[in-house]
Design a protein around this motif. Structure first.
Motif, PDB file in Angstrom:
ATOM      1  N   PRO A 157       0.808  -1.230   0.000  1.00  0.00           N
ATOM      2  CA  PRO A 157       0.000   0.000   0.000  1.00  0.00           C
ATOM      3  C   PRO A 157       0.838   1.276   0.000  1.00  0.00           C
ATOM      4  CG  PRO A 157      -0.861  -1.576   1.594  1.00  0.00           C
ATOM      5  CD  PRO A 157       0.465  -2.115   1.127  1.00  0.00           C
ATOM      6  N   PHE A 158       1.983   1.275   0.687  1.00  0.00           N
ATOM      7  CA  PHE A 158       2.806   2.472   0.799  1.00  0.00           C
ATOM      8  C   PHE A 158       3.441   2.821  -0.537  1.00  0.00           C
ATOM      9  CE2 PHE A 158       6.840   4.622   1.344  1.00  0.00           C
ATOM     10  CZ  PHE A 158       6.552   5.606   2.273  1.00  0.00           C
ATOM     11  N   SER A 159       3.512   4.110  -0.860  1.00  0.00           N
ATOM     12  CA  SER A 159       4.258   4.551  -2.041  1.00  0.00           C
ATOM     13  C   SER A 159       4.744   5.975  -1.828  1.00  0.00           C
ATOM     14  CB  SER A 159       3.397   4.473  -3.308  1.00  0.00           C
ATOM     15  OG  SER A 159       2.344   5.407  -3.244  1.00  0.00           O
ATOM     16  N   GLU A 160       5.908   6.266  -2.395  1.00  0.00           N
ATOM     17  CA  GLU A 160       6.455   7.624  -2.362  1.00  0.00           C
ATOM     18  C   GLU A 160       7.284   7.825  -3.620  1.00  0.00           C
ATOM     19  OE1 GLU A 160       7.964  10.176   1.242  1.00  0.00           O
ATOM     20  OE2 GLU A 160       9.614   8.905   0.569  1.00  0.00           O
ATOM     21  N   TRP A 161       7.030   8.922  -4.313  1.00  0.00           N
ATOM     22  CA  TRP A 161       7.811   9.287  -5.499  1.00  0.00           C
ATOM     23  C   TRP A 161       8.114  10.775  -5.404  1.00  0.00           C
ATOM     24  CZ3 TRP A 161       6.038   9.326 -11.344  1.00  0.00           C
ATOM     25  CH2 TRP A 161       7.177   9.364 -12.157  1.00  0.00           C
ATOM     26  N   ALA A 181       0.687  15.015 -15.218  1.00  0.00           N
ATOM     27  CA  ALA A 181       0.328  15.537 -13.887  1.00  0.00           C
ATOM     28  C   ALA A 181       0.468  14.430 -12.843  1.00  0.00           C
ATOM     29  CB  ALA A 181      -1.096  16.081 -13.902  1.00  0.00           C
ATOM     30  N   TRP A 182       1.711  13.990 -12.649  1.00  0.00           N
ATOM     31  CA  TRP A 182       1.966  12.880 -11.730  1.00  0.00           C
ATOM     32  C   TRP A 182       1.534  13.204 -10.299  1.00  0.00           C
ATOM     33  CZ3 TRP A 182       7.315  12.608 -14.335  1.00  0.00           C
ATOM     34  CH2 TRP A 182       7.283  11.720 -15.418  1.00  0.00           C
ATOM     35  N   GLU A 183       1.502  14.489  -9.969  1.00  0.00           N
ATOM     36  CA  GLU A 183       1.081  14.856  -8.610  1.00  0.00           C
ATOM     37  C   GLU A 183      -0.352  14.428  -8.330  1.00  0.00           C
ATOM     38  OE1 GLU A 183       0.716  18.667 -11.142  1.00  0.00           O
ATOM     39  OE2 GLU A 183       1.975  16.873 -11.021  1.00  0.00           O
ATOM     40  N   ASN A 184      -1.154  14.229  -9.373  1.00  0.00           N
ATOM     41  CA  ASN A 184      -2.521  13.741  -9.174  1.00  0.00           C
ATOM     42  C   ASN A 184      -2.556  12.341  -8.582  1.00  0.00           C
ATOM     43  OD1 ASN A 184      -3.424  16.132 -10.259  1.00  0.00           O
ATOM     44  ND2 ASN A 184      -3.962  15.277 -12.253  1.00  0.00           N
ATOM     45  N   SER A 185      -1.463  11.620  -8.732  1.00  0.00           N
ATOM     46  CA  SER A 185      -1.366  10.282  -8.137  1.00  0.00           C
ATOM     47  C   SER A 185      -0.378  10.235  -6.984  1.00  0.00           C
ATOM     48  CB  SER A 185      -0.955   9.262  -9.204  1.00  0.00           C
ATOM     49  OG  SER A 185      -2.025   9.011 -10.087  1.00  0.00           O
ATOM     50  N   GLY A 186      -0.043  11.407  -6.423  1.00  0.00           N
ATOM     51  CA  GLY A 186       0.742  11.423  -5.186  1.00  0.00           C
ATOM     52  C   GLY A 186       2.205  11.757  -5.326  1.00  0.00           C
ATOM     53  N   ALA A 187       2.717  11.950  -6.549  1.00  0.00           N
ATOM     54  CA  ALA A 187       4.116  12.345  -6.693  1.00  0.00           C
ATOM     55  C   ALA A 187       4.321  13.739  -6.099  1.00  0.00           C
ATOM     56  CB  ALA A 187       4.523  12.337  -8.160  1.00  0.00           C
ATOM     57  N   ARG A 188       5.529  13.963  -5.566  1.00  0.00           N
ATOM     58  CA  ARG A 188       5.852  15.268  -4.980  1.00  0.00           C
ATOM     59  C   ARG A 188       7.090  15.827  -5.666  1.00  0.00           C
ATOM     60  NH1 ARG A 188       6.953  15.440   0.949  1.00  0.00           N
ATOM     61  NH2 ARG A 188       7.546  13.233   0.828  1.00  0.00           N
TER      62      ARG A 188
END
Length: 396
Positions: free
Chosen positions: A185-189, A201-208
């Motif tokens: 479940p965990f993810s970080e990009w 728009a990768w930030e729409n899926s949680g990218a920072r």
């Protein structure tokens, strides 16, 4: 998936079966997320087309096209090494694509490496510069002015797919997927860099998107990847096959906690951030939903250990300390080189050294001559090899 105006032309240069399977599935595959409860799955439609690396003309055409605005790479740490025959390497193929782009349109492009290397954008930049050293001056200048190298940190545990995963995916989705991806479940990009022709728009899926990745790179490489490397080598020596088994072993649980304690002394982020990350790692490592094979993690040790283990060990030796955990990782690696099938770009050399007289010093010398000349460290590694063997005997 985050931005339907974009699509991916996917290439793999080792596995010819995967692009064929994806092409037969119209680029669709499933992402299966496993935690402690019932797994969930979704169909991913981001791949527009998939190609084997043998389709060189299509690869060069794609890289030459101004419609292709960025190239992501996941080629493992070993993929950044250059050899005499550069054309057959990942870096050689990227350089060939850039050469064609320069001739065709000269449009700028962003290169986005996603491998576990500190400053991976800079590592890729230097690899491309080195590979291009003999190229025409105008092409080298174009690379400097029009090719952007983006730094990234990718943090998500993704073990190799099994036949059981294929069966479970069909049950969850009704889709007969021969190329599912299983993850936690965990993810970080995290990303830092320029995209001269735009990006999804990768930030729409949680990218920072951040200004400075160094502290986050360090945290991930030392705490997650470093602990993985420790477990990958010490774990099998104690009879463990997966990460979740290893972190439940009393000796390995103590070593993991000790490794995090030692790494915390030299990490850049605040202690509260590190404590939170450690707690999440304990949960992620112990999850039985994702069973990460230790021998999969053990591949390419000569590339991984210098980034994940040695910076902390050097700092500790400079302070005249001899921490157990990195010593255990090196001892476990020596056992691995002696006793198990070795997947490493330097496998022949390292296996030979591991079976030679004065093996601990000679294996260390393949990583760092200064550490190999540290007699106290060499002796500690040699002693820990025996300690692991004795611990394994007591466990059995």
């Amino acid at each position: 998936m985050a931005d339907p105006d974009w699509g991916i032309a996917a290439y793999t240069f080792r596995n010819t079966e995967l692009p064929r399977t994806l092409a037969e599935q119209d680029g669709l595959y499933s992402l299966q997320v496993r935690g402690e409860g019932e797994p969930r799955a979704e169909i991913v439609d981001a791949i527009s087309r998939a190609h084997p690396g043998s389709e060189t003309d299509q690869w060069l055409a794609d890289l030459a096209s101004p419609d292709v605005t960025l190239l992501t790479l996941t080629i493992t740490e070993a993929g950044y090494r250059l050899s005499g025959d550069q054309d057959g390497t990942a870096i050689g193929r990227v350089l060939a694509g850039l050469r064609g782009r320069h001739r065709a349109s000269g449009a700028p492009i962003a290169l986005v490496p996603c491998d576990n290397l500190p400053g991976n954008g800079g590592v890729l930049r230097e690899a491309i510069r080195t590979a291009a050293a003999g190229e025409a001056p105008d092409f080298r200048s174009w690379i400097e002015d029009h090719v952007s190298f983006v730094d990234t940190v990718v943090d998500r545990i993704t073990p190799a797919t099994t036949e059981q995963d294929v069966t479970a995916t069909a049950r969850l989705t009704g889709f007969e997927d021969r190329a599912p991806v299983v993850t936690e479940p965990f993810s970080e990009w995290l990303l830092a860099g320029d995209f001269p022709l735009g990006r999804p728009a990768w930030e729409n899926s949680g990218a920072r998107f951040v200004d400075d990745l160094a502290a986050y790179e360090q945290r991930k490489l030392w705490f997650l990847n470093g602990a993985h490397t420790l477990l990958a080598y010490a774990g099998p020596a104690l009879g463990c096959a997966t990460v979740d088994e290893a972190v439940r072993h009393p000796v390995l649980a103590r070593l993991t906690a000790s490794w995090w304690d030692v790494a915390s002394r030299h990490a850049s982020l605040p202690e509260e951030d590190l404590a939170d990350y450690r707690q999440r790692l304990r949960q992620r490592f112990s999850s039985r939903g994702v069973r990460h094979n230790l021998l999969q993690i053990a591949a390419d040790g000569s590339q991984k250990i210098p980034a994940r283990i040695l910076p902390v060990l050097r700092a500790e030796r400079a302070a005249q300390r001899m921490p157990d955990a990195p010593v255990a990782a090196l001892a476990g690696w020596l056992i691995h080189l002696r006793d198990r099938p070795v997947s490493d770009p330097r496998a022949d050399e390292l296996v030979s050294l591991a079976h030679s007289a004065d093996a601990p010093r000679r294996v260390l010398s393949a990583l760092d001559v200064t550490l190999a000349n540290d007699r106290e460290l060499v002796s500690a590694v040699e002693d820990y090899v025996e300690h692991l063997r004795l611990s394994a005997g007591r466990t059995v």
